[in-house]
Design a protein around this motif. Sequence first.
Motif, PDB file in Angstrom:
ATOM      1  N   ARG A   1      22.551   3.619  37.055  1.00 24.74           N
ATOM      2  CA  ARG A   1      21.421   3.283  37.927  1.00 24.74           C
ATOM      3  C   ARG A   1      20.089   3.829  37.409  1.00 24.74           C
ATOM      4  NH1 ARG A   1      25.686   4.546  41.321  1.00 24.74           N
ATOM      5  NH2 ARG A   1      26.369   2.846  42.672  1.00 24.74           N
ATOM      6  N   ARG A   2      20.148   4.859  36.595  1.00 28.05           N
ATOM      7  CA  ARG A   2      18.922   5.474  36.071  1.00 28.05           C
ATOM      8  C   ARG A   2      18.465   4.873  34.756  1.00 28.05           C
ATOM      9  NH1 ARG A   2      20.723  11.648  36.342  1.00 28.05           N
ATOM     10  NH2 ARG A   2      22.651  10.637  35.669  1.00 28.05           N
ATOM     11  N   GLY A   3      19.267   4.016  34.164  1.00 23.67           N
ATOM     12  CA  GLY A   3      18.871   3.381  32.922  1.00 23.67           C
ATOM     13  C   GLY A   3      19.935   3.493  31.846  1.00 23.67           C
ATOM     14  N   ARG A   4      19.515   3.281  30.609  1.00 21.91           N
ATOM     15  CA  ARG A   4      20.438   3.304  29.475  1.00 21.91           C
ATOM     16  C   ARG A   4      20.371   4.643  28.745  1.00 21.91           C
ATOM     17  NH1 ARG A   4      18.433  -2.388  27.611  1.00 21.91           N
ATOM     18  NH2 ARG A   4      19.705  -3.734  28.926  1.00 21.91           N
ATOM     19  N   PHE A   5      21.489   4.964  28.089  1.00 18.41           N
ATOM     20  CA  PHE A   5      21.543   6.175  27.280  1.00 18.41           C
ATOM     21  C   PHE A   5      22.652   6.006  26.255  1.00 18.41           C
ATOM     22  CE2 PHE A   5      24.340   6.708  30.880  1.00 18.41           C
ATOM     23  CZ  PHE A   5      25.471   7.318  30.365  1.00 18.41           C
ATOM     24  N   ILE A   6      22.699   6.911  25.282  1.00 22.84           N
ATOM     25  CA  ILE A   6      23.718   6.878  24.245  1.00 22.84           C
ATOM     26  C   ILE A   6      24.555   8.146  24.330  1.00 22.84           C
ATOM     27  CG2 ILE A   6      24.135   6.986  21.749  1.00 22.84           C
ATOM     28  CD1 ILE A   6      21.849   5.095  21.329  1.00 22.84           C
ATOM     29  N   LYS A   7      25.867   7.961  24.356  1.00 22.58           N
ATOM     30  CA  LYS A   7      26.788   9.098  24.318  1.00 22.58           C
ATOM     31  C   LYS A   7      27.389   9.163  22.917  1.00 22.58           C
ATOM     32  CE  LYS A   7      31.032   9.078  25.936  1.00 22.58           C
ATOM     33  NZ  LYS A   7      32.186   9.051  26.855  1.00 22.58           N
ATOM     34  N   VAL A   8      27.272  10.328  22.290  1.00 19.07           N
ATOM     35  CA  VAL A   8      27.842  10.559  20.969  1.00 19.07           C
ATOM     36  C   VAL A   8      29.036  11.488  21.135  1.00 19.07           C
ATOM     37  CG1 VAL A   8      27.455  11.426  18.646  1.00 19.07           C
ATOM     38  CG2 VAL A   8      25.588  10.298  19.878  1.00 19.07           C
ATOM     39  N   ALA A   9      30.202  11.061  20.673  1.00 22.83           N
ATOM     40  CA  ALA A   9      31.407  11.883  20.763  1.00 22.83           C
ATOM     41  C   ALA A   9      31.950  12.145  19.366  1.00 22.83           C
ATOM     42  CB  ALA A   9      32.459  11.190  21.621  1.00 22.83           C
ATOM     43  N   GLU A  10      32.269  13.392  19.096  1.00 21.10           N
ATOM     44  CA  GLU A  10      32.885  13.787  17.827  1.00 21.10           C
ATOM     45  C   GLU A  10      34.322  14.205  18.097  1.00 21.10           C
ATOM     46  OE1 GLU A  10      32.997  17.722  15.033  1.00 21.10           O
ATOM     47  OE2 GLU A  10      31.044  17.158  15.869  1.00 21.10           O
ATOM     48  N   VAL A  11      35.240  13.658  17.329  1.00 18.20           N
ATOM     49  CA  VAL A  11      36.654  14.034  17.434  1.00 18.20           C
ATOM     50  C   VAL A  11      37.083  14.590  16.087  1.00 18.20           C
ATOM     51  CG1 VAL A  11      38.989  13.267  17.972  1.00 18.20           C
ATOM     52  CG2 VAL A  11      37.047  12.187  19.114  1.00 18.20           C
ATOM     53  N   GLY A  12      37.440  15.866  16.079  1.00 12.30           N
ATOM     54  CA  GLY A  12      37.838  16.516  14.841  1.00 12.30           C
ATOM     55  C   GLY A  12      39.270  16.207  14.451  1.00 12.30           C
ATOM     56  N   ALA A  13      39.700  16.748  13.308  1.00 15.18           N
ATOM     57  CA  ALA A  13      41.045  16.474  12.790  1.00 15.18           C
ATOM     58  C   ALA A  13      42.117  16.953  13.755  1.00 15.18           C
ATOM     59  CB  ALA A  13      41.216  17.146  11.427  1.00 15.18           C
ATOM     60  N   GLY A  14      41.863  18.026  14.491  1.00 17.38           N
ATOM     61  CA  GLY A  14      42.841  18.538  15.440  1.00 17.38           C
ATOM     62  C   GLY A  14      42.750  17.921  16.813  1.00 17.38           C
ATOM     63  N   GLY A  15      41.887  16.924  16.968  1.00 18.93           N
ATOM     64  CA  GLY A  15      41.740  16.265  18.261  1.00 18.93           C
ATOM     65  C   GLY A  15      40.699  16.899  19.168  1.00 18.93           C
ATOM     66  N   LYS A  16      40.026  17.955  18.704  1.00 18.24           N
ATOM     67  CA  LYS A  16      39.004  18.603  19.527  1.00 18.24           C
ATOM     68  C   LYS A  16      37.800  17.675  19.684  1.00 18.24           C
ATOM     69  CE  LYS A  16      36.101  22.737  19.812  1.00 18.24           C
ATOM     70  NZ  LYS A  16      35.693  23.998  19.151  1.00 18.24           N
ATOM     71  N   LYS A  17      37.274  17.575  20.916  1.00 20.53           N
ATOM     72  CA  LYS A  17      36.184  16.648  21.205  1.00 20.53           C
ATOM     73  C   LYS A  17      34.909  17.396  21.576  1.00 20.53           C
ATOM     74  CE  LYS A  17      39.277  13.024  22.929  1.00 20.53           C
ATOM     75  NZ  LYS A  17      39.607  12.145  24.083  1.00 20.53           N
ATOM     76  N   SER A  18      33.789  16.875  21.101  1.00 19.66           N
ATOM     77  CA  SER A  18      32.472  17.387  21.472  1.00 19.66           C
ATOM     78  C   SER A  18      31.597  16.192  21.792  1.00 19.66           C
ATOM     79  CB  SER A  18      31.856  18.205  20.334  1.00 19.66           C
ATOM     80  OG  SER A  18      32.692  19.282  19.970  1.00 19.66           O
ATOM     81  N   ARG A  19      30.681  16.340  22.754  1.00 18.21           N
ATOM     82  CA  ARG A  19      29.864  15.215  23.202  1.00 18.21           C
ATOM     83  C   ARG A  19      28.402  15.602  23.366  1.00 18.21           C
ATOM     84  NH1 ARG A  19      34.614  14.950  26.136  1.00 18.21           N
ATOM     85  NH2 ARG A  19      35.804  13.007  25.952  1.00 18.21           N
ATOM     86  N   LEU A  20      27.525  14.628  23.093  1.00 16.14           N
ATOM     87  CA  LEU A  20      26.100  14.752  23.359  1.00 16.14           C
ATOM     88  C   LEU A  20      25.648  13.518  24.128  1.00 16.14           C
ATOM     89  CD1 LEU A  20      24.677  15.800  19.855  1.00 16.14           C
ATOM     90  CD2 LEU A  20      25.209  17.323  21.759  1.00 16.14           C
TER      91      LEU A  20
END
Length: 245
Positions: free
Chosen positions: A44-63
């Motif tokens: 409802r507030r507009g558009r944005f981009i989500k960046v997700a990193e998945v490492g070799a061990g499956g660990k996830k980080s997001r911006l």
Amino acid sequence: MSDRELSGDEQQQSQAQGSGEQELATRTLHIQSKRFYLDVKQNRRGRFIKVAEVGAGGKKSRLLLAMSSAAEFRDYLTEFTEHYASLDANDESPSNTENPPEDGKLKSEMIVKDNKRYYLDLKENQRGRFLRVSQTIPRGGPRSQIAIPAQGMIEFRDALTELLDEYGTDDQEPQSELPESRSMRVENKMFYFDVGSNRRGVYMRVSEVRNNFRTAITIPERSWARFRDTLSEFVDKSGKKEGSQ
């Protein structure tokens, strides 16, 4: 058409629909041992981009990046890429300089957007050079970060540029209300119908999800009627065959 590996996709789609969030596009990058997902989303507030990193061990980080912040980040990626290339050309790694930086930083920049700050640091350690991107929120807010191998900065920038060219850099709220997302299950498959808009107009994204695999098509609004008529024709012919048996 795009293919992408998913983890718990059906649950994530359900949560996104409940919050009024729509996924408009996605890009998947494989850089060394990591996977990066770049998703254009809309609420409802507009558009944005989500960046997700998945490492070799499956660990996830997001911006999370507003479209305007993503555009600024894209421009800095060009600067960091050029600086990285100059280091190789001049053979100026910290191990070869007389006064190497103690923290391993080779170049740093910062992006400020509303109450968020993004710190961009090109660094070097024993495993090589990489761009660390950290997102912080003042007053004790959560901190998140991703690390992009330096060799993949150009590929990352190009993917981000494609999304920005397609969906723009405007953070403003969508001008018109779009139909709510729909979904349906057919045997072991789920079909999702999401309506979005870009510079070229309104469109429908139809996604087929099976296990951890998804395929999607995009149909411009001007073609919806023809698409419906074609489906209706097949339904009518199928019904006549069943009736004659």
